[in-house]
Each structure stands twice: as C-alpha cells, then as structure tokens.
Design an enzyme around this catalytic site. Sequence first.
Site, PDB file in Angstrom:
ATOM      1  N   GLY A 254       0.810  -1.213   0.000  1.00 29.76           N
ATOM      2  CA  GLY A 254       0.000   0.000   0.000  1.00 29.76           C
ATOM      3  C   GLY A 254       0.838   1.256   0.000  1.00 29.76           C
ATOM      4  O   GLY A 254       0.463   2.278   0.594  1.00 29.76           O
ATOM      5  N   ALA A 255       1.973   1.219  -0.684  1.00 29.25           N
ATOM      6  CA  ALA A 255       2.946   2.314  -0.598  1.00 29.25           C
ATOM      7  C   ALA A 255       2.766   3.389  -1.660  1.00 29.25           C
ATOM      8  O   ALA A 255       3.623   4.261  -1.798  1.00 29.25           O
ATOM      9  CB  ALA A 255       4.365   1.749  -0.676  1.00 29.25           C
ATOM     10  N   SER A 256       1.685   3.355  -2.398  1.00 30.88           N
ATOM     11  CA  SER A 256       1.518   4.337  -3.476  1.00 30.88           C
ATOM     12  C   SER A 256       1.027   5.692  -2.988  1.00 30.88           C
ATOM     13  O   SER A 256       1.000   6.657  -3.749  1.00 30.88           O
ATOM     14  CB  SER A 256       0.558   3.799  -4.542  1.00 30.88           C
ATOM     15  N   ARG A 257       0.643   5.778  -1.719  1.00 29.44           N
ATOM     16  CA  ARG A 257       0.199   7.067  -1.165  1.00 29.44           C
ATOM     17  C   ARG A 257       0.152   6.982   0.354  1.00 29.44           C
ATOM     18  O   ARG A 257       0.401   5.941   0.948  1.00 29.44           O
ATOM     19  CB  ARG A 257      -1.180   7.452  -1.712  1.00 29.44           C
ATOM     20  N   GLY A 258      -0.141   8.099   0.987  1.00 21.80           N
ATOM     21  CA  GLY A 258      -0.401   8.122   2.414  1.00 21.80           C
ATOM     22  C   GLY A 258       0.772   7.709   3.287  1.00 21.80           C
ATOM     23  O   GLY A 258       1.927   8.069   3.044  1.00 21.80           O
ATOM     24  N   ILE A 259       0.468   6.946   4.322  1.00 21.76           N
ATOM     25  CA  ILE A 259       1.473   6.550   5.299  1.00 21.76           C
ATOM     26  C   ILE A 259       2.541   5.663   4.671  1.00 21.76           C
ATOM     27  O   ILE A 259       3.735   5.821   4.946  1.00 21.76           O
ATOM     28  CB  ILE A 259       0.802   5.845   6.494  1.00 21.76           C
ATOM     29  N   GLY A 260       2.133   4.739   3.810  1.00 24.21           N
ATOM     30  CA  GLY A 260       3.107   3.860   3.163  1.00 24.21           C
ATOM     31  C   GLY A 260       4.121   4.634   2.344  1.00 24.21           C
ATOM     32  O   GLY A 260       5.324   4.356   2.405  1.00 24.21           O
TER      33      GLY A 260
ATOM     34  N   ASP B 189      -1.793  -7.150  -5.576  1.00 21.94           N
ATOM     35  CA  ASP B 189      -3.019  -7.309  -4.803  1.00 21.94           C
ATOM     36  C   ASP B 189      -2.683  -8.256  -3.658  1.00 21.94           C
ATOM     37  O   ASP B 189      -2.422  -9.443  -3.883  1.00 21.94           O
ATOM     38  CB  ASP B 189      -4.126  -7.888  -5.685  1.00 21.94           C
TER      39      ASP B 189
ATOM     40  N   TYR C 288     -14.978  -3.921  11.186  1.00 22.89           N
ATOM     41  CA  TYR C 288     -13.667  -3.300  10.936  1.00 22.89           C
ATOM     42  C   TYR C 288     -12.746  -3.513  12.132  1.00 22.89           C
ATOM     43  O   TYR C 288     -11.569  -3.871  11.979  1.00 22.89           O
ATOM     44  CB  TYR C 288     -13.847  -1.804  10.663  1.00 22.89           C
TER      45      TYR C 288
END
Length: 274
Positions: free
Chosen positions: A12-18, A69, A163
């Site tokens: 999940g490194a394409s944005r945000g915290i990653g 994925d 969740y």
Amino acid sequence: MSLSAKTLFITGASRGIGREIALRAAADGANIVIAAKSAEPHAKLLGTIFSVAEEVEAAGGKALALQLDVRNEAAVRDAMAQAAEHFGGIDALVNNAGAIKLVGVEHLEPKRFDLLYQINTRAVMVCSQAALPFLKKSAAGHIINLSPPLNLAPKWFAQHGPYTVTKYGMSMLTLGMSEEFKKYGISVNSLWPQTMIATAAIEFELGSRDAFKRSRTPAIMADAAYAILSSTGRSITGRLLIDEEILREQGQTEFEHYRFDPEGGSLVPDLFLD
C-alpha cells in the site's frame, strides 16, 4: 542503525502513510519495494507505484515498483521473490495496505467484510509468511503491521465491529509472530497513530477533508516506523506501539510540526484510543 542498503517491502505504498515511510527510509539510502495496486493515475487519488518510485529515487534510495493485490497469495510470493532477487534480500516488511468501512453488522454487506478481512488480517499472514524466508537471512529482520492496541471497550465494537475485528486480528498476529519468530531474530511490532492522520482513506471514509484541520501528517508515522526499523537485536518487539509513544521513548519532545494545519483546533484521537 542507518537503513542504508536495507531493503524494505512496503504494501500500500503508493500514497499516504506507506509512501511517507518509503521516503523516510529512502533518505538513508534504503532500497524500497513499492507494492500496491495503483499502477495507473486515479482521478481522485494522487500517487501510483511509479510516481512513488520516482520520489524514492529522488530522495536518495533505490526503488522497485510492483503492482500487487495482497489478497492473492501466489502474487505475493512472486513479488517477494522478485524483490529479494532484485535487491539481494529483504530486511523489513511493512504491512501498510488496509481497507476501512465504519459500518456495523446490521448494514455491512458480507462481501465488504470479506474485503476487510482479506486486506487487513489475512494479508498480514500471507505477506509475512512469504517474506519469512528472506527475513530469516537478514541481520535485523523487521515486520511492522499498521494496527492498533487491543482496546476491548465495547464502544469500539458498537458502531463498526467488523472493521475493529479485522484490525485487532492484525494486532494479535503481531503478538503471535513476535513469539513465533523469536528463534529467527525477527522483530515484529504494530504501529498506530495517536491522532487522526490526514490521508485519502480518512477523506473518503468521512466524506470530506474537514477532519484534516485537526489531524497530523503521515510524517509522524514515518518517523515512528523509522525508529522501529532502526532498532537492532529485537530491542523493540511484540509491542502494539503508538507513534508518539515510541518517538517519546527515543527522546523526541516536540510534535507541533506534524500538524496538518497549524491553525487547526484540538487534535482528534484516532480510533481505539481512549
């Protein structure tokens, strides 16, 4: 310990915290595997695996962009093998990919629960299992799961129990893997923010950016992850850490520069924190 020449596999490194963790490690000269689904630009979401790869290189690191994925265990195994071959090994896995839906049992579609479970809980096991053969060979192997402390107060189950269950599943895997992987010298920890973090996930789940005014930037999570990843000899392991907590342990006392909006109001505590 510097992260120079260390290889980090970040989901999940394409944005945000990653993305922020990737850039923080890249400043040391680390090798970063940017593993995420986002290979094409999105109309509403900034960032792809390729744009972050460019940023990593510009920051001083080396990058490998892999579309992935995390629900597909065969693809995960292939990605780990490709990363290890490309960089000569894997030193850390950051299980950052996540799914969120703050809905209770009454109104949550079962297929959405399947998605939450597969991306949150199951992917931690799948990715950790696939990374394990390579982490065993590292002098200081690390796994970080972005999951919260285990707060069993009923209020955290009342409105979004499904969740909560999937995020707590990640944290319980942290505790289990820390003990299970002790014989391999691998450190396993969870990391969670003290306050809400200004990310696209929050924007779209809450429906606006208004909460950003009372949030911190992802930089605090990146600095906290760096503190964990820089530790050696399992000096930090088996802990469900809060970003501000670990940074204070490292001697940091100033946190105002992490505010998204310096003129914003009181910071909003993140979920699962009383």
